[in-house]
Structures are given as structure tokens and as C-alpha cells.
Design a protein around this motif. Structure first.
Motif, short mmCIF file in Angstrom:
data_model
loop_
_atom_site.label_atom_id
_atom_site.label_comp_id
_atom_site.label_asym_id
_atom_site.label_seq_id
_atom_site.Cartn_x
_atom_site.Cartn_y
_atom_site.Cartn_z
N GLN A 78 99.05 75.23 39.67
CA GLN A 78 98.94 73.90 40.28
C GLN A 78 99.95 73.71 41.41
N GLU A 79 101.14 74.20 41.28
CA GLU A 79 102.20 73.98 42.26
C GLU A 79 102.52 75.27 43.01
N THR A 80 101.62 75.72 43.84
CA THR A 80 101.86 76.92 44.64
C THR A 80 102.15 76.51 46.07
N PHE A 81 103.20 77.10 46.63
CA PHE A 81 103.61 76.80 47.99
C PHE A 81 103.75 78.09 48.76
N THR A 92 104.44 74.55 52.46
CA THR A 92 103.13 73.91 52.53
C THR A 92 102.41 74.10 51.21
N LYS A 93 101.93 73.02 50.62
CA LYS A 93 101.24 73.10 49.34
C LYS A 93 99.83 73.66 49.54
N ASN A 105 96.10 74.18 47.71
CA ASN A 105 95.27 73.73 46.59
C ASN A 105 95.03 74.89 45.63
#
Length: 191
Positions: free
Chosen positions: A62-65, A77-78, A80
Motif C-alpha cells: 500500500q505504501e510504496t514510494f 512520489t507515491k 498506486n
């Protein structure tokens, strides 16, 4: 920031060097005059090159940058959690037994994130094995803007005449995130 870019570049360069070494090594085996022994348990060297497009998706945590600045995107930058993938698979059989089992080397460059207006390139080099029935497993390095890792992949290749239709599931476990990809495609046999 610079260290991350340097590590990613070194990983990609090392992968390319290993791939080139394996490719040229298999070519030199092909160039040698080899006696063909007709026994199902003894490998016969019949290198084939199987190339073709790949499409699919990668599921991210869910929280990949993004790890670094590149291609107009800022680090942080996030992304999706579901990312489209488009690419090409270059595949070489470096041996094949008379029974049909084969050793494989695959290079798979992909472009991800186009569905999100992003350009996230990645590269994978896998060394694997395919059974005569079409089941395959492989493993090797992965490098992308989301991170580097070790790919563990498996799948099944459907055959129809000179065409191969691979369906593969790949897992890239990581310290910060685990990526899971599902790719489908097609290859045409060529010598």
C-alpha cells in the motif's frame, strides 16, 4: 540519494555483464562440434531463442514510494498499489534434453506505471528450468526505481505449433516492500 542511484546502476551493469557472460558461454557451446548421443537422460545442446512481448501487472504494498529521482518523477512520489507492466522477454535455452526439459536464461525489461502517468523501468535477469510439460521456475536479480531485489518466478508455458504462451507469477521479496507480478505473453520459436 546519489548512493542509491550508484547502487541501482551497479546492479544493472552487473546483471548485464552476467547475462553477456552466460549468453556468450552458451554460444561457444553451440559452436563446438558435439557428438549427439540419443539417450533421454543426457542433455543435447540445442539452443533456441524465444523472444516476445509481456503484459501484466505488479501488486505493490500500500505504501510504496519511488526510491530516487528519475524520468521527471521525484523521490518519494507515491505509486498506486496496482501497476501496469509492458515489456519484452528475451529467452535462450542453453540446453535441452531429448525428453524436452530445458535450461533457460531470460532477460525481461519492463515499463511500469503507464496507467498512472508514470514511467517506471525495471530489468530482470532469470536463470531457470522448464519441464517437458511446460512448467518453469527461475530466479535472479531485479532492478527498478521502486527498489532492487531478487526475483523468484514460476509459471506454465502453453505450446501451440511454433508458438509459446507463457503465464508467469513472480515474487520479489524486499526489506521495504514485496512485489508480486503476473505476466502473460507469447513467443515465436526462432533459431
Amino acid at each position: 540519494m546519489f548512493n542509491l542511484k550508484l547502487i541501482a546502476v551497479k546492479t544493472i551493469v552487473n546483471s548485464i555483464v552476467i547475462l553477456a557472460f552466460l549468453m556468450f558461454g552458451s554460444c561457444s557451446l553451440n559452436a563446438q562440434n558435439q557428438a549427439i548421443i540419443d539417450h533421454p537422460d543426457i542433455p543435447s545442446i540445442k539452443p533456441l531463442r524465444l523472444d516476445g512481448p509481456r503484459v501484466g501487472f505488479t501488486l505493490l504494498n500500500q505504501e510504496t514510494f519511488l526510491k530516487e529521482d528519475a524520468f521527471g518523477l521525484k523521490a518519494g512520489t507515491k505509486v498506486n498499489p496496482i501497476v501496469s507492466q509492458f515489456g519484452w522477454q528475451f529467452e535462450w535455452k542453453y540446453f535441452e534434453t531429448h525428453a524436452g526439459a530445458a535450461g533457460l536464461i531470460e532477460f525481461i525489461p519492463l515499463i511500469g506505471g503507464l496507467d498512472q502517468g508514470m514511467f517506471i523501468p525495471s530489468a530482470n535477469v532469470l536463470i531457470g528450468f522448464r519441464t517437458p510439460e511446460g512448467w518453469e521456475v527461475g530466479l535472479g536479480p531485479n532492478a527498478s526505481l521502486v527498489g532492487t531485489g531478487f526475483v523468484i518466478a514460476g509459471g506454465y508455458t502453453f505450446q501451440s505449433g511454433s508458438m509459446s504462451f507463457p503465464l508467469n507469477l513472480a515474487v520479489i521479496p524486499g526489506r521495504d516492500n514485496t512485489r508480486i507480478s503476473l505476466l502473460i505473453g507469447w513467443n515465436k520459436r526462432s533459431h
